[in-house]
Design an enzyme around this catalytic site. Structure first.
Site, PDB file in Angstrom:
ATOM      1  N   ASP A  63       0.619  -6.332  -3.305  1.00 27.02           N
ATOM      2  CA  ASP A  63       2.000  -6.667  -3.671  1.00 27.02           C
ATOM      3  C   ASP A  63       2.979  -5.587  -3.220  1.00 27.02           C
ATOM      4  O   ASP A  63       4.125  -5.886  -2.864  1.00 27.02           O
ATOM      5  CB  ASP A  63       2.104  -6.857  -5.181  1.00 27.02           C
ATOM      6  CG  ASP A  63       1.605  -8.227  -5.626  1.00 27.02           C
ATOM      7  OD1 ASP A  63       1.361  -9.084  -4.758  1.00 27.02           O
ATOM      8  OD2 ASP A  63       1.444  -8.435  -6.836  1.00 27.02           O
ATOM      9  N   ASN A  87      11.428  -7.982  -7.470  1.00 33.26           N
ATOM     10  CA  ASN A  87      10.814  -7.827  -8.789  1.00 33.26           C
ATOM     11  C   ASN A  87      11.810  -7.425  -9.858  1.00 33.26           C
ATOM     12  O   ASN A  87      12.074  -8.176 -10.789  1.00 33.26           O
ATOM     13  CB  ASN A  87       9.686  -6.787  -8.739  1.00 33.26           C
ATOM     14  CG  ASN A  87       8.346  -7.414  -8.438  1.00 33.26           C
ATOM     15  OD1 ASN A  87       8.234  -8.619  -8.276  1.00 33.26           O
ATOM     16  ND2 ASN A  87       7.320  -6.591  -8.359  1.00 33.26           N
TER      17      ASN A  87
END
Length: 270
Positions: free
Chosen positions: A45, A122
Site C-alpha cells: 500500500d 488515505n
C-alpha cells in the site's frame, strides 16, 4: 494501451517488475512511465500511495493496479506469482474500473504566502511537535469546538482503516462520499471538553482547523510530511477528484476489512 510500472526498491519487487516488463513486451503492449493509461504498482500500500502522488496530476486518465509482494494490502489485488494472469487481463482490457473518493486539503501559512493545495488518498493529520495542540475547529466556517490534545486526523473512507482506525475512528464504506475527523489523544476533564467521538461530514460540508499557536505544528498528507512552516489554518473536504482502479479482479472492501483485522476467510460469493 500504455503501461507504467511503479515499484519499491526491494529485491522481490524488482524481480516481479522485471518479469512484468518481459511479459508486457511479449504481448506487444507499450511501456510508458510518463503518460500511462495503467499504472501497476509493485510492493504494498505504501508503494501505491507513492504512485498516487507521483501521478496525481493525471488521475482522470489513469487506472491503478496493485501487486503486493508482502502482506495483503487494501489497494493491492494481485499476488507476486500472478504476473501472467495480470498481463493476460491487461491484454483483454475493456476499460472496467472502480473508483474511490479522495481528500482535498488547503493550507494557509502564517507568513501570508499563497494558499497551498494538496490531495490525499488515505488521510491527513495535524499534530503538535511537543506538548498539547490547541486548535479551533470550524465546520462550514462555524466554530464547533476548541480542541486540546495530540492532534486531529482527517480521512477518506478507504483511509478510515489506517491511522483513523488506530485513533478510534469508524471504518467507512468507500461507497460513501464523506470525510471523517478523529481526535488523537484529546484532553477531556472538568476544564477542557471536546466532543470525544469521530465526526463524519457529507460532501457539502467542510472542516477548517485553526491552531491557536501557528508554530510547532506538523501537517501530513498520507505518508508525506508537508514542509515544516508555521500554519495559520488547514481546510479539508471531500474532493471532486477520484482514484480509479482497473477492475480485473477487485477484492470487495468488507472482505479486505474482515481478513485484515479479524482473520475470517469468506467464501467466494461475498
Amino acid at each position: 494501451m500504455k503501461i507504467a510500472i511503479f515499484s519499491n526498491s526491494g529485491r522481490a519487487s524488482q524481480n516481479v517488475s522485471d518479469a512484468l516488463r518481459t511479459r508486457i513486451r511479449f504481448e506487444h503492449l507499450t511501456l510508458d512511465d510518463a503518460h500511462p493509461d495503467i499504472v501497476i504498482t509493485v510492493g504494498g500500500d505504501g508503494t501505491l500511495l507513492s504512485a498516487f502522488h507521483h501521478y496525481s496530476e493525471q488521475l482522470d486518465k489513469i487506472r491503478f493496479v496493485g501487486i503486493h509482494t508482502g502482506h495483503l494490502g487494501f489497494y493491492t489485488d494481485w499476488r507476486d506469482y500472478e504476473v501472467d494472469k495480470l498481463v493476460d487481463s491487461l491484454a483483454h482490457d475493456n476499460g472496467q474500473s472502480v473508483s474511490y473518493p479522495l481528500l482535498d486539503i488547503w493550507v494557509t501559512y502564517a507568513d501570508g504566502e499563497q494558499e497551498k493545495k494538496l490531495l490525499a488518498l488515505n488521510e491527513s493529520t495535524l499534530k503538535k511537535v511537543t506538548g498539547t495542540m490547541m486548535a479551533n475547529v470550524y465546520i462550514k466556517d462555524e466554530l464547533f469546538e476548541l480542541f486540546r490534545g495530540d492532534g486531529l486526523c482527517v480521512s477518506t473512507p478507504t483511509g478510515s482503516t489506517a491511522y483513523n482506525k488506530s485513533a478510534g475512528g469508524a471504518v467507512l464504506s468507500p461507497g460513501l462520499d464523506a470525510i471523517q475527523i478523529s481526535e488523537i489523544a484529546s484532553i477531556n476533564n472538568r476544564v477542557f471538553r471536546t466532543l470525544g467521538s469521530p465526526l463524519i461530514l457529507s460532501p457539502d460540508e467542510w472542516v477548517r482547523i485553526e491552531p491557536v499557536r501557528s508554530r510547532e505544528n506538523l501537517l501530513t498528507c498520507d505518508q508525506i510530511l508537508v514542509e515544516n512552516r508555521a500554519i495559520k489554518e488547514v481546510g479539508f473536504r471531500i474532493s471532486k477528484k477520484r482514484i480509479n482502479f482497473a477492475q480485473y479482479r477487485h477484492t470487495q472492501f468488507w472482505r479486505r476489512v474482515s481478513e485484515s483485522f479479524i482473520g475470517v476467510k469468506r467464501n467466494d460469493n461475498l
